[in-house]
Design an enzyme around this catalytic site. Structure first.
Site, PDB file in Angstrom:
ATOM      1  CE  LYS A   1      -3.721   2.351   2.286  1.00 39.57           C
ATOM      2  NZ  LYS A   1      -4.747   2.299   3.321  1.00 39.57           N
TER       3      LYS A   1
ATOM      4  CE  LYS B   1      -5.907   1.536  -0.743  1.00 38.59           C
ATOM      5  NZ  LYS B   1      -6.523   1.308   0.541  1.00 38.59           N
TER       6      LYS B   1
HETATM    7  C1  PBG Z   1      -7.646   3.397   4.772  1.00 35.47           C
HETATM    8  C2  PBG Z   1      -7.922   3.182   3.339  1.00 35.47           C
HETATM    9  C3  PBG Z   1      -7.710   4.109   2.336  1.00 35.47           C
HETATM   10  C4  PBG Z   1      -8.155   3.538   1.171  1.00 35.47           C
HETATM   11  C5  PBG Z   1      -8.617   2.257   1.464  1.00 35.47           C
HETATM   12  N1  PBG Z   1      -8.437   2.046   2.808  1.00 35.47           N
HETATM   13  C6  PBG Z   1      -7.224   5.502   2.411  1.00 35.47           C
HETATM   14  C7  PBG Z   1      -5.897   5.778   2.917  1.00 35.47           C
HETATM   15  O1  PBG Z   1      -5.107   4.899   3.222  1.00 35.47           O
HETATM   16  O2  PBG Z   1      -5.602   6.969   3.085  1.00 35.47           O
HETATM   17  C8  PBG Z   1      -8.143   4.226  -0.134  1.00 35.47           C
HETATM   18  C9  PBG Z   1      -8.989   3.667  -1.182  1.00 35.47           C
HETATM   19  C10 PBG Z   1      -9.267   4.582  -2.294  1.00 35.47           C
HETATM   20  O3  PBG Z   1      -8.676   5.663  -2.460  1.00 35.47           O
HETATM   21  O4  PBG Z   1     -10.140   4.204  -3.081  1.00 35.47           O
HETATM   22  N2  PBG Z   1      -7.128   2.411   5.468  1.00 35.47           N
END
Ligand code: PBG
Length: 424
Positions: free
Chosen positions: A292, A345
């Protein structure tokens, strides 16, 4: 005549050749009651299918099979197709002596389909949905077409639409009121919180629906961070993991099928695995957010859930977009700790990461096409700068080609509809 098929050539008014095949089809199958016995009556008809450059719709020939066969037997069958003559206005040049002409394998739709390596199906898609306590569905300005769905009605309707096109996996994100947010995100493990309630309702209505849940504190944290913040701004790792384990257990007790720890805290997968196993939930999967990245593409999501950070950024726990070796280290740790799926991601700008993980792990790989990726395609489509639907389908297919088994995408319903329409 080839088996039951006859092929004919026709000259069109513009002197081009069109080839047609005739094949029998069985129509009007009827059961007739004749006294004590029942007979099956079938009438066969012939269908002409034309090919070549003109892709005509099938038409009835009106001829019987016998008439067609007689026609062919009488010597009216076609010669082999004649190569087209060069057109006068084109340059008259000697043909290149090429051994290999890769375009041969792309010259017709049927051949292209036969050689297609990656496939996309609604069963590859997971549909992330935003929910809130309200009764109405509340449009999300930065994500056209997405809503904070009312958990009692809008959510159930959206899930039902998705299931109709073969998308039977969803991911839930709650919009939590400010009054319930605390620095340690206590609401995350409230047995009667919004997400556990929504899961119970969904499982009651659709027992075979697969529900993925995000395990992180950001929707519940007064600071908008995924973990607990110390006074000096440090995000505390082990204390956060302790909270995440409680959150995971509550979600699974409500009926969640897949736990998605997205907070990027060290040791999260192993700790959650142990917490779930201790409760007898050995069968529940963990989809680890292996890579991530600290991405600006989460902007629309943070607006949707009102999780804007009160200070700092997420760079001490999410990964640097410039790196891929960290992904490999995370993947090794996640696998050893019992992860069942590895997730990348965002998705499209990180195809190389998906590909490397695919080559280095035998676990299923998931790709999360995040909010910013969705909104960019939507916005460019809205301004007619691109064909929104085609770019959407291409982006999803490319994720499959890179090695993603599963794709989490806000386009899941729209793409599912396109895929169903293609099949017809
Ligand atoms: C938070 C989370 C996020 C997303 C999924 N889970 C945001 C972040 O980490 O700031 C983002 C998903 C998206 O932008 O569609 N745990």
């Amino acid at each position: 005549m080839i088996g039951n098929f006859a092929i004919f050539r026709f000259k069109m008014a513009d002197t081009t050749n069109v080839y047609a095949s005739i094949r029998p089809i069985i129509r009007n199958v009827r059961f007739i009651n004749a006294g004590s016995s029942t007979k099956l009556s079938m009438r066969s008809q012939l269908v002409v299918r034309t090919s070549g450059e003109h892709e005509f719709k099938a038409k009835k020939s009106g001829k019987s099979i016998e008439e067609c066969e007689a026609h062919v037997v009488a010597g009216n069958a076609l010669d082999a197709p004649v190569p087209p003559k060069p057109e006068a206005q084109n340059p008259a040049i000697p043909i290149f002596p090429l051994q290999s002409r890769p375009r041969r394998n792309r010259r017709s739709r049927v051949l292209r389909k036969a050689f297609q390596q990656s496939q996309l199906s609604p069963s590859n898609l997971v549909y992330p949905l935003f929910i809130h306590e309200g009764e109405e569905d509340d449009p999300i300005g930065s994500m056209p077409g997405c809503y904070r769905l009312g958990w009692r009605h809008g959510l159930l309707e959206e899930v039902s639409k998705a299931r109709d096109v073969g998308v039977n996996s969803i991911l839930l994100f709650p919009k939590v009121s400010d009054a319930l947010k605390t620095p340690a995100g206590h609401e995350a493990y409230n047995e009667n919180g919004l997400v556990p309630r929504a899961i119970r309702l969904l499982k009651d209505k659709y027992p075979d629906l697969v529900i993925y849940t995000d395990v992180a504190l950001d929707p519940y944290s007064s600071d908008g961070h995924d973990g607990i913040c110390r006074e000096d701004g440090v995000i505390m790792n082990d204390e956060t993991v302790y909270q995440l384990c409680k959150q995971a257990v509550v979600l699974v007790r409500a009926g969640a099928d897949v736990i998605g720890p997205s907070a990027m805290m060290d040791g999260r997968v192993g700790a959650i695995r142990e917490a779930l196993d201790d409760e007898g939930f050995q069968h529940v999967s963990i989809m680890s957010y292996t890579s991530k990245y600290a991405s600006a593409l989460y902007g629309p999501f943070q607006e949707a859930l009102d999780t804007k950070l009160s200070f700092g950024d997420k760079k001490t726990y999410q990964m640097n977009p410039a790196n891929y070796r960290e992904t490999m280290a995370e993947a090794i740790a996640n696998e050893a700790e019992g992860a069942d799926m590895l997730l990348v991601k965002p998705a499209l700008p990180y195809l190389d990461v998906i590909h490397r993980l695919r080559d280095n792990s035998s676990l299923p790989i998931a790709a999360y096409q995040v909010s910013g990726e969705y909104s960019m395609i939507k916005a460019a489509g809205f301004f007619r700068m691109i064909d929104q639907e085609k770019v959407m389908m291409e982006s999803l297919m490319c994720l499959r080609r890179a090695g993603a088994d599963v794709i989490l995408t806000y386009f899941a319903l729209q793409a599912g509809r396109c895929l169903c329409a293609e099949k017809r």
